[in-house]
Scaffold this motif. Structure first.
Motif, PDB file in Angstrom:
ATOM      1  N   LEU A  29       0.913  -1.006   0.015  1.00 49.28           N
ATOM      2  CA  LEU A  29      -0.078  -0.181  -0.043  1.00 49.28           C
ATOM      3  C   LEU A  29       1.312   1.345  -0.092  1.00 49.28           C
ATOM      4  O   LEU A  29       0.547   2.184  -1.042  1.00 49.28           O
ATOM      5  CB  LEU A  29      -0.891  -0.187   1.268  1.00 49.28           C
ATOM      6  CG  LEU A  29      -1.927   1.217   1.302  1.00 49.28           C
ATOM      7  CD1 LEU A  29      -2.323   1.556   0.319  1.00 49.28           C
ATOM      8  CD2 LEU A  29      -2.737   1.306   2.711  1.00 49.28           C
ATOM      9  N   ALA A  30       2.175   1.472   0.958  1.00 51.28           N
ATOM     10  CA  ALA A  30       2.544   2.167   1.339  1.00 51.28           C
ATOM     11  C   ALA A  30       3.702   2.581  -0.448  1.00 51.28           C
ATOM     12  O   ALA A  30       3.488   3.449  -1.217  1.00 51.28           O
ATOM     13  CB  ALA A  30       4.092   2.670   2.412  1.00 51.28           C
ATOM     14  N   ASN A  31       4.015   1.404  -1.102  1.00 52.09           N
ATOM     15  CA  ASN A  31       4.835   1.556  -2.051  1.00 52.09           C
ATOM     16  C   ASN A  31       3.819   2.024  -3.281  1.00 52.09           C
ATOM     17  O   ASN A  31       3.959   2.868  -4.102  1.00 52.09           O
ATOM     18  CB  ASN A  31       5.188  -0.101  -3.146  1.00 52.09           C
ATOM     19  CG  ASN A  31       6.444   0.212  -2.091  1.00 52.09           C
ATOM     20  OD1 ASN A  31       7.570   1.040  -2.285  1.00 52.09           O
ATOM     21  ND2 ASN A  31       6.795  -1.698  -2.613  1.00 52.09           N
ATOM     22  N   ALA A  32       2.069   1.616  -3.245  1.00 53.14           N
ATOM     23  CA  ALA A  32       0.956   2.262  -4.627  1.00 53.14           C
ATOM     24  C   ALA A  32       1.055   3.857  -4.205  1.00 53.14           C
ATOM     25  O   ALA A  32       1.298   4.219  -5.331  1.00 53.14           O
ATOM     26  CB  ALA A  32      -0.284   1.421  -3.856  1.00 53.14           C
ATOM     27  N   GLN A  33       0.870   4.282  -2.896  1.00 51.21           N
ATOM     28  CA  GLN A  33       0.783   5.076  -2.094  1.00 51.21           C
ATOM     29  C   GLN A  33       2.022   6.720  -2.988  1.00 51.21           C
ATOM     30  O   GLN A  33       1.630   7.484  -3.791  1.00 51.21           O
ATOM     31  CB  GLN A  33       0.597   6.023  -0.888  1.00 51.21           C
ATOM     32  CG  GLN A  33      -0.662   5.096  -0.459  1.00 51.21           C
ATOM     33  CD  GLN A  33      -0.945   5.151   1.238  1.00 51.21           C
ATOM     34  OE1 GLN A  33      -0.471   5.005   1.604  1.00 51.21           O
ATOM     35  NE2 GLN A  33      -2.210   5.246   1.397  1.00 51.21           N
ATOM     36  N   ASN A  37       1.417   9.541  -5.787  1.00 51.08           N
ATOM     37  CA  ASN A  37       2.114  11.153  -5.246  1.00 51.08           C
ATOM     38  C   ASN A  37       3.600  11.381  -6.525  1.00 51.08           C
ATOM     39  O   ASN A  37       3.419  12.453  -6.574  1.00 51.08           O
ATOM     40  CB  ASN A  37       2.670  10.555  -3.668  1.00 51.08           C
ATOM     41  CG  ASN A  37       1.512  10.649  -3.204  1.00 51.08           C
ATOM     42  OD1 ASN A  37       0.616  10.894  -3.709  1.00 51.08           O
ATOM     43  ND2 ASN A  37       1.888  10.420  -1.611  1.00 51.08           N
ATOM     44  N   LYS A  38       3.715  10.297  -6.829  1.00 53.57           N
ATOM     45  CA  LYS A  38       5.127  10.425  -7.749  1.00 53.57           C
ATOM     46  C   LYS A  38       4.937  11.046  -9.111  1.00 53.57           C
ATOM     47  O   LYS A  38       5.247  11.993  -9.760  1.00 53.57           O
ATOM     48  CB  LYS A  38       6.201   9.766  -7.779  1.00 53.57           C
ATOM     49  CG  LYS A  38       7.377   9.366  -7.200  1.00 53.57           C
ATOM     50  CD  LYS A  38       7.915  10.882  -6.153  1.00 53.57           C
ATOM     51  CE  LYS A  38       8.749  10.996  -5.064  1.00 53.57           C
ATOM     52  NZ  LYS A  38       9.626  11.950  -5.173  1.00 53.57           N
ATOM     53  N   ILE A  39       3.604   9.562  -9.638  1.00 53.54           N
ATOM     54  CA  ILE A  39       3.204  10.578 -10.814  1.00 53.54           C
ATOM     55  C   ILE A  39       2.782  11.635 -10.800  1.00 53.54           C
ATOM     56  O   ILE A  39       2.692  12.420 -11.623  1.00 53.54           O
ATOM     57  CB  ILE A  39       2.419   9.170 -11.438  1.00 53.54           C
ATOM     58  CG1 ILE A  39       2.684   8.388 -11.121  1.00 53.54           C
ATOM     59  CG2 ILE A  39       1.454  10.064 -12.043  1.00 53.54           C
ATOM     60  CD1 ILE A  39       2.187   6.661 -12.224  1.00 53.54           C
ATOM     61  N   ASN A  40       1.702  11.673  -9.997  1.00 54.67           N
ATOM     62  CA  ASN A  40       1.184  13.201  -9.629  1.00 54.67           C
ATOM     63  C   ASN A  40       1.584  14.296  -9.571  1.00 54.67           C
ATOM     64  O   ASN A  40       2.049  15.510 -10.746  1.00 54.67           O
ATOM     65  CB  ASN A  40      -0.082  13.107  -8.430  1.00 54.67           C
ATOM     66  CG  ASN A  40      -1.302  12.327  -8.777  1.00 54.67           C
ATOM     67  OD1 ASN A  40      -1.321  12.623  -9.567  1.00 54.67           O
ATOM     68  ND2 ASN A  40      -1.694  11.921  -7.488  1.00 54.67           N
ATOM     69  N   GLU A  41       3.262  14.529  -8.957  1.00 55.27           N
ATOM     70  CA  GLU A  41       3.924  15.332  -8.778  1.00 55.27           C
ATOM     71  C   GLU A  41       4.960  15.488 -10.346  1.00 55.27           C
ATOM     72  O   GLU A  41       4.522  16.920 -11.046  1.00 55.27           O
ATOM     73  CB  GLU A  41       5.145  14.786  -8.016  1.00 55.27           C
ATOM     74  CG  GLU A  41       6.068  16.032  -7.261  1.00 55.27           C
ATOM     75  CD  GLU A  41       6.992  15.488  -6.173  1.00 55.27           C
ATOM     76  OE1 GLU A  41       8.579  15.635  -6.699  1.00 55.27           O
ATOM     77  OE2 GLU A  41       6.570  15.305  -5.609  1.00 55.27           O
ATOM     78  N   LYS A  42       5.007  15.345 -10.755  1.00 51.16           N
ATOM     79  CA  LYS A  42       6.052  14.555 -12.206  1.00 51.16           C
ATOM     80  C   LYS A  42       5.077  15.156 -13.544  1.00 51.16           C
ATOM     81  O   LYS A  42       5.360  16.518 -13.787  1.00 51.16           O
ATOM     82  CB  LYS A  42       6.863  13.412 -12.221  1.00 51.16           C
ATOM     83  CG  LYS A  42       7.929  12.666 -10.773  1.00 51.16           C
ATOM     84  CD  LYS A  42       8.613  13.931 -10.596  1.00 51.16           C
ATOM     85  CE  LYS A  42       9.943  13.635 -10.013  1.00 51.16           C
ATOM     86  NZ  LYS A  42      10.944  13.925  -9.684  1.00 51.16           N
ATOM     87  N   CYS A  43       4.543  13.839 -13.451  1.00 52.14           N
ATOM     88  CA  CYS A  43       3.597  14.260 -14.529  1.00 52.14           C
ATOM     89  C   CYS A  43       2.654  15.977 -14.230  1.00 52.14           C
ATOM     90  O   CYS A  43       2.589  16.213 -15.631  1.00 52.14           O
ATOM     91  CB  CYS A  43       2.743  13.121 -15.453  1.00 52.14           C
ATOM     92  SG  CYS A  43       3.557  11.841 -14.970  1.00 52.14           S
ATOM     93  N   PHE A  44       2.584  15.844 -13.235  1.00 48.65           N
ATOM     94  CA  PHE A  44       1.464  17.019 -13.673  1.00 48.65           C
ATOM     95  C   PHE A  44       2.766  18.087 -13.889  1.00 48.65           C
ATOM     96  O   PHE A  44       1.972  19.448 -14.302  1.00 48.65           O
ATOM     97  CB  PHE A  44       0.949  17.516 -12.304  1.00 48.65           C
ATOM     98  CG  PHE A  44      -0.353  19.293 -12.252  1.00 48.65           C
ATOM     99  CD1 PHE A  44      -1.889  19.019 -11.855  1.00 48.65           C
ATOM    100  CD2 PHE A  44       0.518  20.380 -11.085  1.00 48.65           C
ATOM    101  CE1 PHE A  44      -2.325  19.734 -12.846  1.00 48.65           C
ATOM    102  CE2 PHE A  44      -0.322  21.471 -11.370  1.00 48.65           C
ATOM    103  CZ  PHE A  44      -1.337  21.283 -12.182  1.00 48.65           C
ATOM    104  N   CYS A  66       2.448   9.906 -19.709  1.00 44.92           N
ATOM    105  CA  CYS A  66       3.834  10.652 -18.541  1.00 44.92           C
ATOM    106  C   CYS A  66       3.496   8.978 -17.736  1.00 44.92           C
ATOM    107  O   CYS A  66       4.225   8.518 -16.919  1.00 44.92           O
ATOM    108  CB  CYS A  66       3.893  11.406 -18.102  1.00 44.92           C
ATOM    109  SG  CYS A  66       4.940  11.899 -16.765  1.00 44.92           S
ATOM    110  N   MET A  67       2.468   8.728 -17.434  1.00 45.86           N
ATOM    111  CA  MET A  67       2.050   8.234 -16.470  1.00 45.86           C
ATOM    112  C   MET A  67       2.618   6.871 -17.061  1.00 45.86           C
ATOM    113  O   MET A  67       2.642   5.888 -16.114  1.00 45.86           O
ATOM    114  CB  MET A  67       0.764   8.189 -16.419  1.00 45.86           C
ATOM    115  CG  MET A  67       0.069   9.255 -15.609  1.00 45.86           C
ATOM    116  SD  MET A  67      -1.887   9.617 -15.393  1.00 45.86           S
ATOM    117  CE  MET A  67      -2.280   7.942 -14.683  1.00 45.86           C
ATOM    118  N   ASP A  68       1.802   6.358 -18.123  1.00 44.36           N
ATOM    119  CA  ASP A  68       2.416   5.031 -18.899  1.00 44.36           C
ATOM    120  C   ASP A  68       4.141   4.717 -18.700  1.00 44.36           C
ATOM    121  O   ASP A  68       4.940   3.779 -18.325  1.00 44.36           O
ATOM    122  CB  ASP A  68       2.192   5.007 -20.642  1.00 44.36           C
ATOM    123  CG  ASP A  68       0.698   4.898 -20.280  1.00 44.36           C
ATOM    124  OD1 ASP A  68      -0.220   4.760 -19.631  1.00 44.36           O
ATOM    125  OD2 ASP A  68       0.290   5.071 -22.167  1.00 44.36           O
TER     126      ASP A  68
END
Length: 98
Positions: A29-33, A37-44, A66-68
């Protein structure tokens, strides 16, 4: 008194396995979170240059791509890391692993 003092065999092993399963679940769960979070931060930051009320088509496409790419890279790194940890554990005679 704690049940951990009971070395009767099966029940202690079952409890140990239950705790290990819970820890693995919490780590997953921590890895998924962290991934989300990283995808949101980097891709946004990369794709949304002028934040507004909604994403335009080019921003949506950029975020999706970017997410892919980020998830592909994450999976490659994760598999490589797990493989390395398992090989090192086997080389050290641990036999176990992740």
């Amino acid at each position: 008194m704690s049940d951990f003092g009971n070395y009767g065999g099966g029940s202690m092993e079952a409890k140990k396995q239950q705790v290990m399963d819970q820890v693995r679940g919490e780590l997953a769960l921590a890895n998924a979170q962290e991934l989300v979070n990283k995808i949101n931060e980097k891709c946004f930051a990369r794709c949304v240059l002028k934040p507004g009320g909604k994403l335009d088509n080019s921003e949506q496409t950029c975020v999706a791509n970017c997410m892919d790419r980020y998830m592909e890279a994450w999976n490659i790194v994760s598999r490589t890391y797990i493989g390395r940890v398992q090989r090192e554990a086997q080389n050290m005679g641990g036999g176990g692993g992740l």
